[in-house]
Every structure is written in structure tokens, then in C-alpha cells.
Design a protein around this motif. Structure first.
Motif, PDB file in Angstrom:
ATOM      1  N   ALA A  16      76.916  15.448   0.614  1.00 22.16           N
ATOM      2  CA  ALA A  16      76.661  13.965   0.474  1.00 22.16           C
ATOM      3  C   ALA A  16      77.430  13.084   1.594  1.00 22.16           C
ATOM      4  CB  ALA A  16      77.365  13.475  -0.844  1.00 22.16           C
ATOM      5  N   PRO A  17      77.100  11.854   1.808  1.00 19.77           N
ATOM      6  CA  PRO A  17      77.513  11.236   2.994  1.00 19.77           C
ATOM      7  C   PRO A  17      78.806  10.975   3.216  1.00 19.77           C
ATOM      8  CG  PRO A  17      75.576  10.085   2.209  1.00 19.77           C
ATOM      9  CD  PRO A  17      75.859  11.076   1.545  1.00 19.77           C
ATOM     10  N   GLU A  18      79.548  10.726   1.685  1.00 22.59           N
ATOM     11  CA  GLU A  18      81.101  10.468   1.881  1.00 22.59           C
ATOM     12  C   GLU A  18      82.011  11.849   2.456  1.00 22.59           C
ATOM     13  OE1 GLU A  18      79.885  10.828  -2.540  1.00 22.59           O
ATOM     14  OE2 GLU A  18      78.863  10.337  -0.504  1.00 22.59           O
ATOM     15  N   LEU A  19      81.171  13.122   2.094  1.00 24.81           N
ATOM     16  CA  LEU A  19      81.887  14.073   2.606  1.00 24.81           C
ATOM     17  C   LEU A  19      81.667  14.138   4.173  1.00 24.81           C
ATOM     18  CD1 LEU A  19      80.444  16.708   0.092  1.00 24.81           C
ATOM     19  CD2 LEU A  19      82.847  15.394   0.266  1.00 24.81           C
ATOM     20  N   LEU A  20      80.509  13.819   4.615  1.00 30.75           N
ATOM     21  CA  LEU A  20      80.269  13.929   6.084  1.00 30.75           C
ATOM     22  C   LEU A  20      81.116  12.899   6.855  1.00 30.75           C
ATOM     23  CD1 LEU A  20      76.448  14.021   6.008  1.00 30.75           C
ATOM     24  CD2 LEU A  20      77.847  16.053   6.677  1.00 30.75           C
ATOM     25  N   TYR A  21      81.582  12.056   6.134  1.00 31.26           N
ATOM     26  CA  TYR A  21      82.531  10.889   6.836  1.00 31.26           C
ATOM     27  C   TYR A  21      83.950  11.220   6.311  1.00 31.26           C
ATOM     28  CZ  TYR A  21      79.092   7.826   8.975  1.00 31.26           C
ATOM     29  OH  TYR A  21      78.190   7.262   9.628  1.00 31.26           O
ATOM     30  N   GLY A  22      84.166  12.164   5.775  1.00 33.09           N
ATOM     31  CA  GLY A  22      85.707  12.912   5.737  1.00 33.09           C
ATOM     32  C   GLY A  22      86.189  12.379   4.492  1.00 33.09           C
ATOM     33  N   SER A  23      85.572  11.974   3.326  1.00 33.56           N
ATOM     34  CA  SER A  23      86.175  11.612   2.118  1.00 33.56           C
ATOM     35  C   SER A  23      87.058  12.574   1.521  1.00 33.56           C
ATOM     36  CB  SER A  23      85.196  10.830   0.976  1.00 33.56           C
ATOM     37  OG  SER A  23      85.778  10.666   0.103  1.00 33.56           O
ATOM     38  N   THR A  24      88.155  12.245   0.961  1.00 32.86           N
ATOM     39  CA  THR A  24      89.001  13.265   0.196  1.00 32.86           C
ATOM     40  C   THR A  24      89.301  12.514  -1.068  1.00 32.86           C
ATOM     41  OG1 THR A  24      91.122  12.347   1.017  1.00 32.86           O
ATOM     42  CG2 THR A  24      90.122  14.022   2.238  1.00 32.86           C
ATOM     43  N   THR A  25      88.649  11.636  -1.617  1.00 30.64           N
ATOM     44  CA  THR A  25      88.732  10.915  -2.963  1.00 30.64           C
ATOM     45  C   THR A  25      87.307  10.706  -3.612  1.00 30.64           C
ATOM     46  OG1 THR A  25      88.466   8.619  -1.910  1.00 30.64           O
ATOM     47  CG2 THR A  25      90.742   9.541  -2.244  1.00 30.64           C
ATOM     48  N   TYR A  26      86.511  11.823  -3.333  1.00 27.54           N
ATOM     49  CA  TYR A  26      84.915  11.724  -4.044  1.00 27.54           C
ATOM     50  C   TYR A  26      85.207  12.267  -5.614  1.00 27.54           C
ATOM     51  CZ  TYR A  26      85.608  16.395  -2.534  1.00 27.54           C
ATOM     52  OH  TYR A  26      85.961  17.693  -2.082  1.00 27.54           O
ATOM     53  N   GLY A  27      84.022  11.820  -6.228  1.00 30.29           N
ATOM     54  CA  GLY A  27      84.200  12.480  -7.510  1.00 30.29           C
ATOM     55  C   GLY A  27      82.866  13.307  -7.880  1.00 30.29           C
ATOM     56  N   LEU A  28      82.350  13.198  -9.020  1.00 30.92           N
ATOM     57  CA  LEU A  28      81.101  14.183  -9.376  1.00 30.92           C
ATOM     58  C   LEU A  28      79.942  13.563  -8.728  1.00 30.92           C
ATOM     59  CD1 LEU A  28      81.991  13.571 -13.299  1.00 30.92           C
ATOM     60  CD2 LEU A  28      82.238  15.743 -11.827  1.00 30.92           C
ATOM     61  N   GLU A  29      79.793  12.575  -8.122  1.00 34.09           N
ATOM     62  CA  GLU A  29      78.830  11.680  -7.547  1.00 34.09           C
ATOM     63  C   GLU A  29      78.328  12.964  -6.291  1.00 34.09           C
ATOM     64  OE1 GLU A  29      81.144   8.777  -9.691  1.00 34.09           O
ATOM     65  OE2 GLU A  29      81.610  10.290  -7.982  1.00 34.09           O
ATOM     66  N   ILE A  30      79.172  13.425  -5.766  1.00 31.98           N
ATOM     67  CA  ILE A  30      78.539  14.449  -4.745  1.00 31.98           C
ATOM     68  C   ILE A  30      77.550  15.002  -5.003  1.00 31.98           C
ATOM     69  CG2 ILE A  30      80.775  14.048  -3.329  1.00 31.98           C
ATOM     70  CD1 ILE A  30      81.378  17.016  -4.082  1.00 31.98           C
ATOM     71  N   ASP A  31      77.705  15.981  -6.432  1.00 31.29           N
ATOM     72  CA  ASP A  31      76.712  16.905  -6.930  1.00 31.29           C
ATOM     73  C   ASP A  31      75.387  16.093  -7.153  1.00 31.29           C
ATOM     74  OD1 ASP A  31      78.340  18.970  -7.134  1.00 31.29           O
ATOM     75  OD2 ASP A  31      78.867  18.557  -9.329  1.00 31.29           O
ATOM     76  N   LEU A  32      75.511  14.681  -7.448  1.00 36.25           N
ATOM     77  CA  LEU A  32      74.163  14.055  -7.715  1.00 36.25           C
ATOM     78  C   LEU A  32      73.452  13.707  -6.209  1.00 36.25           C
ATOM     79  CD1 LEU A  32      75.676  11.131 -10.069  1.00 36.25           C
ATOM     80  CD2 LEU A  32      74.584  13.320 -10.555  1.00 36.25           C
ATOM     81  N   TRP A  33      74.176  13.606  -5.287  1.00 36.44           N
ATOM     82  CA  TRP A  33      73.463  13.483  -3.888  1.00 36.44           C
ATOM     83  C   TRP A  33      72.728  14.968  -3.644  1.00 36.44           C
ATOM     84  CZ3 TRP A  33      72.699  10.027  -0.066  1.00 36.44           C
ATOM     85  CH2 TRP A  33      72.097  10.609   1.092  1.00 36.44           C
ATOM     86  N   SER A  34      73.470  16.056  -3.951  1.00 40.25           N
ATOM     87  CA  SER A  34      72.742  17.140  -3.728  1.00 40.25           C
ATOM     88  C   SER A  34      71.611  17.578  -4.669  1.00 40.25           C
ATOM     89  CB  SER A  34      73.942  18.379  -4.243  1.00 40.25           C
ATOM     90  OG  SER A  34      74.957  18.244  -3.055  1.00 40.25           O
ATOM     91  N   LEU A  35      71.656  16.957  -5.978  1.00 41.11           N
ATOM     92  CA  LEU A  35      70.478  17.083  -6.753  1.00 41.11           C
ATOM     93  C   LEU A  35      69.191  16.332  -6.032  1.00 41.11           C
ATOM     94  CD1 LEU A  35      71.529  16.181 -10.682  1.00 41.11           C
ATOM     95  CD2 LEU A  35      70.726  18.539  -9.254  1.00 41.11           C
ATOM     96  N   GLY A  36      69.674  15.160  -5.527  1.00 37.65           N
ATOM     97  CA  GLY A  36      68.429  14.464  -4.868  1.00 37.65           C
ATOM     98  C   GLY A  36      67.745  15.158  -3.826  1.00 37.65           C
ATOM     99  N   CYS A  37      68.486  15.899  -2.870  1.00 36.56           N
ATOM    100  CA  CYS A  37      68.036  16.835  -1.928  1.00 36.56           C
ATOM    101  C   CYS A  37      67.386  18.080  -2.253  1.00 36.56           C
ATOM    102  CB  CYS A  37      69.147  17.231  -0.908  1.00 36.56           C
ATOM    103  SG  CYS A  37      70.205  15.875  -0.094  1.00 36.56           S
ATOM    104  N   ILE A  38      67.729  18.501  -3.396  1.00 39.09           N
ATOM    105  CA  ILE A  38      67.062  19.583  -4.202  1.00 39.09           C
ATOM    106  C   ILE A  38      65.765  19.346  -4.805  1.00 39.09           C
ATOM    107  CG2 ILE A  38      67.246  21.253  -5.927  1.00 39.09           C
ATOM    108  CD1 ILE A  38      70.182  21.406  -5.506  1.00 39.09           C
ATOM    109  N   PHE A  39      65.690  17.954  -5.341  1.00 36.83           N
ATOM    110  CA  PHE A  39      64.381  17.474  -6.098  1.00 36.83           C
ATOM    111  C   PHE A  39      63.409  17.105  -4.684  1.00 36.83           C
ATOM    112  CE2 PHE A  39      66.682  16.092 -10.348  1.00 36.83           C
ATOM    113  CZ  PHE A  39      66.593  17.153 -10.667  1.00 36.83           C
TER     114      PHE A  39
END
Length: 477
Positions: free
Chosen positions: A298-321
Motif C-alpha cells: 500500500a502507498p502508506e507503507l511505501l511512504y514509511g507509515s508506522t501507524t497503518y491498519g487493516l487497510e493495507i490488506d485491502l490495497w493488496s486485495l485490489g492489486c490481486i483482483f
């Protein structure tokens, strides 16, 4: 190298009587930096299993914790039992699943493709698995096609929880280990923690076959944290700790212009129960941004976030779909910076307008791209797909994590109730085995081979590095 040939580090499982007395080890079917996987047969009933020998304490703990929390979830791989004793690696006994979604995509690309009803059925199973995780506050952190394993009957299950975290670690657990709302302050706090098998080098003589019989004793939170600290100190290997802490604290993947991405080709031929090297989460509770496989990060990870949540899995789902629909990776970045560039080229500029608060991300003011006047758009990337299909992907690939549709919301989307309906699981075309890529078709796999270091910036052409009060910024043309 023949994956079935034992390496010098993989012989330990053969000498552990508590395992070999219960399981016949047939062959090694995968090997990674922190795990070896074997196909085995349970001696009591002949059931074929996967034996995952994990060489990293933290990955062992997290995978056991997550799988115990998610047991009995139909779309999550089953943990049958595990072995863990002092001075030995943890060995997880998992149900054996012969193939994965990466193999489904590969076969579809070589053949007639995937019908819309097939795509819907695969999506539904993935969503059910992710929904089970998120309802239990488990963030997987490494969702990708090769971590979605498939049975011979077509049942898809999430696997490889070595990077997962349970975000609500202080939630209450009922006596049957089902999470519920916190009640009285006097109620026992029972953490999902792995049992340690045996003392010294002596195996526990009666390891239960089903993890549901492992009943943790009621302890308060302070006791649990003290025990956990003791276990970490007892089992952590000094060299591993040094490797895993290189980019802890304030240094994120992009801040140092190094990658933290030591993952190999995500679709290589080794078995999917493989652990990749990851950076440790901070003791203060901050999460590392260096998790997951780059193409699905997810973009928040690429920009160094350390306070992310379950939403990073949802971004991955979009890429998989998107990959299920187009049979090609949507954002095949060759580095973290290139990954951001590919995302922005499709979705447009990432600004306060598209994501309020994004300018506060650790690396947002360090990495700059020229303004994208005409982004490619998802429709161009998903040509010949219906508006409903593109919309499913769009609801997941939102810059603002709060805007991403949850797995539960998507399961109720009318897309899955419209013609063509999802095909029955029994009608899915399932590859017979999970195997490596076809070396005779290098163009098909070229993008999967180079996931190298961000430190090599030659590919980006014009690069402008500017020193700032807090470090530096980099602008890419």
C-alpha cells in the motif's frame, strides 16, 4: 538446485523424534531465508501434510498466534499442530494444499483465460478469508497470489502468516478463545500465545493433534508481557536480531533510499509456505513499513507509515483482483520508488486533496514526482473488463485508507449477485500442482525477476537530490 535435496540447515527436522515418530518426512518442497517446508505423511492415518520448519522466532510466534486465532475459518489454512522446544526451530504441521492462485493466473494466461464466473468465485473465497482475518483484528501484511493456496477441490485458503500482526492485542478472549467485547475488569485476559513444547531438549511427550486442545491458563496482561519478553530473550538469535533491526525506528524503506525488500521473486518455484525476511515492529507499538511484497504494498507503507491498519490488506486485495482480471500485475515496480511512480502514473497524483493527511507521512516530503496531467486510469489497465469489475478494484485502490471498501462490504456487493453468477467451486479449473515458471517463456516472467535494491537509481534518469533540515528530498522526472 533440487528442492527435495536436504541442505545443511534442514537436517534438524530428521533428528527430532517427536516429529519423525508421528510423521514420515517425504521430501523438501520449498526453502527460503527463514523456513524450509516438507511434504509429510501422518503415520496414524496416512494424511499428507506440510511441515513448515521456521528458523526465525518472531515469524514462528506470529504465525502460530494468527492461525490459532483463525482456526476453523474455512478460507484460512489449517494449523493441525506444532512442535516447539528450547534450542530447536518451531515446526508447524499444516494441511497440504498443492497449488496456489499464482498458478491459476499463470495457466489462464497460457490458455483460454478466466471466465467472469470463475473470477467471481476466486474473489469470493479471498474476501471470505480476509474478512475472517479482519473480524479477528489480524492484519496479514503479505497478501499476494502465491500466498493464496488452493486445494485439489478448488477451495482457496490464506496462508503464510509469518508477517501478520493481531492489532488489538489487549482484547478479551472467552473460554472458547472467541473474541468478545471487554467486560468486567476482573475478567481474565487470555492471550493467543504459542505453547513451548518441552523443557531443555526433552520433547513434550503428549503434543495435542489439534490446537483447540491447547488451552492457555488465565493470566493478567502484565504477567503475559513479562513471559513474552522472557521468551523473546530466550529464543532470539543474536545474528538474526542484528539483521532484523537494521531499519527499525525512524529509518523507513524510503528514508534511507534502501529497500528493506529482501523478498525474492514472488512467483518462484518454491512452495508458498515460505517466510521472507521482514523488519521488526518497534517495541513502542509502532509497526514497520517494510512488510509485504512490493507489488502489493500500500502507498502508506511505501511512504514509511508506522501507524497503518487493516487497510493495507485491502490495497493488496485490489492489486490481486486486478491481476485476476488482466492476468498481469498491475503495479510491477522494480524498487519502492519505482513502485510509487507506477501507482501515481495510473491513479494520479497523491495529494492532500486525494488523501487528507498524507503530507504527514514520514517520507512524503522526501520523495517527489512530477505532476501527472493525464493518469492512465484503471479502465485502461483493465481493458475489456466490465464497469462493475473495474469498480470492485477501484473501491480497494483508494489512496485514502479510510475510503477503501472492507472485505465484508464487498461480499455484499451486487456484483456477485449479477449474471454471470460465480461458478460452483467444483467447476473451477485447478492446476494439478504448484510449479515454477516456464523458463522457455522469459518474457512472461521478466517483471517478476527484478525486485532489487532501491539504492540503484540509474533507471530513473533525471534525479534531483536536495538537502533539507530533516535529511533530504528526491525528485524524479
Amino acid at each position: 538446485m533440487d528442492p527435495s535435496a536436504p541442505s545443511s540447515r534442514s537436517w534438524s527436522i530428521y533428528g527430532r523424534l517427536e516429529i519423525t515418530q508421528r510423521y514420515e518426512i517425504l521430501e523438501r518442497i520449498g526453502s527460503g531465508a527463514y523456513a524450509d517446508v516438507y511434504r509429510g505423511r501422518r503415520r496414524s492415518d496416512g494424511i499428507v501434510v506440510a511441515l513448515k520448519e521456521i528458523h526465525d522466532y518472531q515469524s514462528s510466534f506470529r504465525e502460530i498466534e494468527a492461525l490459532q486465532t483463525l482456526r476453523d475459518s474455512p478460507n484460512v489454512v489449517d494449523l493441525l499442530e506444532y512442535f516447539w522446544q528450547e534450542d530447536e526451530d518451531a515446526v508447524l504441521v499444516l494441511e497440504f494444499l498443492p497449488t496456489d492462485l499464482a498458478s491459476v493466473i499463470r495457466d489462464a494466461k497460457r490458455g483460454p483465460g478466466l471466465a467472469a464466473g470463475e473470477v467471481k468465485q476466486w474473489m469470493l473465497q479471498i474476501l471470505r478469508g480476509v474478512d475472517a482475518c479482519h473480524r479477528n483484528s489480524v492484519v496479514h501484511r503479505d497478501l499476494k497470489p502465491s500466498n493464496l493456496l488452493i486445494s485439489a477441490e478448488g477451495v482457496l485458503k490464506l496462508a503464510d502468516f509469518g508477517q501478520s500482526r493481531i492489532l488489538q492485542e489487549t482484547r478479551y478472549i472467552s473460554r472458547d478463545n472467541r473474541p468478545h467485547e471487554p467486560g468486567s475488569e476482573n475478567e481474565a485476559w487470555i492471550p493467543q500465545q504459542p505453547a513451548i513444547v518441552g523443557e531443555g531438549n526433552q520433547p513434550w511427550p503428549d503434543v495435542p493433534e489439534n490446537p483447540t486442545s491447547l488451552q492457555p491458563r488465565p493470566i493478567n496482561e502484565d504477567e503475559y508481557l513479562r513471559e513474552l519478553d522472557g521468551l523473546k530473550a530466550k529464543y532470539a538469535m543474536e545474528d538474526t536480531d542484528k539483521e532484523m533491526s537494521l531499519q527499525d525506528g525512524d529509518a523507513s524503506c524510503l528514508a534511507t533510499c534502501s529497500t528493506g525488500d529482501v523478498e525474492d521473486d514472488p512467483f518462484k518455484g518454491s512452495y508458498t509456505y515460505e517466510v521472507e525476511e521482514v523488519q521488526e515492529d518497534d517495541e513502542s507499538g509502532a509497526l514497520t513499513s517494510c512488510v509485504g511484497t512490493r507489488w502489493f504494498r500500500a502507498p502508506e507503507l511505501l511512504y514509511g507509515s508506522t501507524t497503518y491498519g487493516l487497510e493495507i490488506d485491502l490495497w493488496s486485495l485490489g492489486c490481486i483482483f486486478a491481476e485476476l482480471l488482466s492476468l498481469a500485475p498491475l503495479f510491477p515496480g522494480t524498487s519502492d520508488i519505482d513502485q510509487l511512480g507506477k501507482i501515481i502514473s495510473v491513479l494520479g497524483d497523491l495529494t492532500e486533496e486525494t488523501w487528507p493527511g498524507c503530507s504527514k507521512l514520514p517520507d512524503y516530503n522526501k520523495i517527489f514526482f512530477n505532476k501527472i496531467e493525464n493518469p492512465i486510469g484503471l479502465e485502461a489497465c483493465l481493458q475489456n473488463r466490465s464497469a462493475a469489475e473495474v469498480n470492485i478494484v477501484r473501491r480497494l485502490l483508494c489512496y485514502n485508507p479510510a475510503s477503501r471498501a472492507s472485505a465484508m462490504e464487498l461480499l455484499q456487493d451486487r456484483y456477485f449477485a449479477e449474471e454471470p453468477l460465480p461458478v460452483p467451486i467444483s467447476e473451477l479449473k485447478v492446476p494439478s500442482t504448484k510449479d515454477g515458471h516456464d523458463e522457455s517463456s522469459p518474457e512472461e516472467w521478466a517483471d517478476y525477476r527484478d525486485l532489487g535494491s532501491d539504492s540503484d537509481l540509474d533507471e530513473f534518469g533525471s534525479v534531483d537530490v536536495t538537502t533539507t533540515e530533516k535529511g533530504f528530498s528526491i525528485r524524479f522526472a
